[in-house]
Design a protein around this motif. Structure first.
Motif, PDB file in Angstrom:
ATOM      1  N   LEU A  97       0.851  -1.182   0.024  1.00 11.25           N
ATOM      2  CA  LEU A  97      -0.104   0.195   0.027  1.00 11.25           C
ATOM      3  C   LEU A  97       0.836   1.260   0.106  1.00 11.25           C
ATOM      4  O   LEU A  97       0.696   2.156  -0.937  1.00 11.25           O
ATOM      5  CB  LEU A  97      -0.715  -0.054   1.134  1.00 11.25           C
ATOM      6  N   GLY A  98       1.910   1.255   0.949  1.00 10.29           N
ATOM      7  CA  GLY A  98       2.870   2.350   0.882  1.00 10.29           C
ATOM      8  C   GLY A  98       3.676   2.925  -0.355  1.00 10.29           C
ATOM      9  O   GLY A  98       4.110   3.708  -0.601  1.00 10.29           O
ATOM     10  N   GLU A  99       3.747   1.750  -1.308  1.00  9.35           N
ATOM     11  CA  GLU A  99       4.284   2.004  -2.610  1.00  9.35           C
ATOM     12  C   GLU A  99       3.314   3.142  -3.540  1.00  9.35           C
ATOM     13  O   GLU A  99       3.971   3.941  -4.115  1.00  9.35           O
ATOM     14  CB  GLU A  99       4.379   0.714  -3.490  1.00  9.35           C
ATOM     15  N   GLU A 100       1.993   3.099  -3.300  1.00 12.05           N
ATOM     16  CA  GLU A 100       1.302   3.913  -3.863  1.00 12.05           C
ATOM     17  C   GLU A 100       0.489   5.216  -2.662  1.00 12.05           C
ATOM     18  O   GLU A 100      -0.423   5.700  -3.068  1.00 12.05           O
ATOM     19  CB  GLU A 100       0.165   3.184  -4.518  1.00 12.05           C
ATOM     20  N   ASN A 101       1.376   5.399  -1.484  1.00 13.20           N
ATOM     21  CA  ASN A 101       1.061   6.253  -0.607  1.00 13.20           C
ATOM     22  C   ASN A 101      -0.449   6.065  -0.082  1.00 13.20           C
ATOM     23  O   ASN A 101      -1.100   6.821   0.108  1.00 13.20           O
ATOM     24  CB  ASN A 101       1.027   7.642  -1.252  1.00 13.20           C
ATOM     25  N   LYS A 102      -0.766   4.681  -0.084  1.00  9.14           N
ATOM     26  CA  LYS A 102      -1.954   4.365   0.621  1.00  9.14           C
ATOM     27  C   LYS A 102      -1.912   3.728   1.820  1.00  9.14           C
ATOM     28  O   LYS A 102      -0.767   3.196   2.335  1.00  9.14           O
ATOM     29  CB  LYS A 102      -2.871   3.472  -0.344  1.00  9.14           C
TER      30      LYS A 102
END
Ligand code: AP5
Ligand code: MG
Length: 223
Positions: A97-102
């Motif tokens: 999720l962090g890879e897409e700022n989520k």
């Protein structure tokens, strides 16, 4: 919303995820269903993992992550039912999720006693086509699925010895996961032994509150 439903076998994760998916138009991702489909279709992954499923043990993280991450990346919002199940899976989920700022919005843990689990899973029947879940105490007329008309079956892992094994597996892996989400401040408990409607209302209240907080935070960032 990105919501995780936690809870032991039979706590009502699938029942609630289906209702929430319909009400909020969110994609329902059930790792159990994905794994069962791979096993039933006898895919090469399915052949690798069928023994774990039939013994009531966790499928290796590497396989679950491979089956799941594409689906998670494809869906902006979702309800996760049965994933993560351990700390490693939770960290992997955050990384993806962090890879897409989520990030996750809510983790909801459904609480239920062992006696209720045994009663529920002993009597559970599942639609052979669409996967909708029923209980023998409350079957639709004609004893076929009320949504698609297909026959109902009992899951192979819903026999007493395997249910007990699944409960133990849950107990062995859940505490670090709970602690991880508690520290993040996104963990909530709901009493899973209330009626399905009451459990649903409890979850909806948490989701509405979180939605309002997200709207407020977005507004503050913009102004
Ligand atoms: P999975 O299919 O996820 O099984 P589970 O976690 O054991 O949970 P269940 O599906 O049995 O219960 P539920 O909480 O969904 O309850 P339900 O709504 O159906 O996983 C199966 C296997 O796949 C695992 O053992 C493992 O091998 C593998 N696996 C899955 N995810 C994995 C992962 N992340 N990593 C590794 N391996 C993984 O309800 C149960 C019954 O109760 C139904 O009859 C229902 O009608 C009834 N009921 C529901 N709510 C209520 C209520 N409020 N009041 C009365 N009855 C109710
Ligand atoms: Mg389920």
């Amino acid at each position: 919303m990105r919501v995780v439903l936690l809870g032991p076998p039979g706590s009502g994760k699938g029942t609630q995820a289906e209702k929430l998916g319909n009400r909020l138009n969110l994609f329902h991702i059930s790792t159990g269903d994905i794994i069962r489909e791979a096993v039933n279709k006898r895919t090469s992954v399915g052949e690798q993992i069928k023994d774990f499923l039939n013994r009531g043990e966790l499928v290796p993280d590497s396989v679950v992550l491979k089956l799941l991450m594409g689906i998670i990346k494809k869906n902006e919002e979702f309800i996760l039912d049965g994933f993560p199940r351990n700390l490693q899976q939770a960290k992997q989920l955050d990384a993806v999720l962090g890879e897409e700022n989520k990030e996750l919005d809510l983790v909801i843990n459904l609480k239920i006693d062992e006696g209720a689990i045994l009663h529920r899973l002993n009597g559970r029947l599942t639609c052979s086509q669409c996967g909708k879940v029923y209980h023998i105490d409350n079957l639709p007329s004609g004893k076929r699925c009320e949504l698609c008309g297909a026959s109902l079956y009992q899951r192979k892992d819903d026999n007493i010895d395997i249910i007990k094994r699944r409960i133990n597996v849950y107990k062995e892996s859940i505490f670090p996961l709970i602690e991880y989400y508690r520290k993040k401040g996104i963990l909530h408990y709901i009493q899973g032994e209330m009626s399905p409607e009451k459990v649903f209302r409890g979850i909806m209240t948490l989701i509405e509150k979180r939605k309002n907080e997200v709207m407020e935070e977005t507004w503050l960032r913009k102004n």
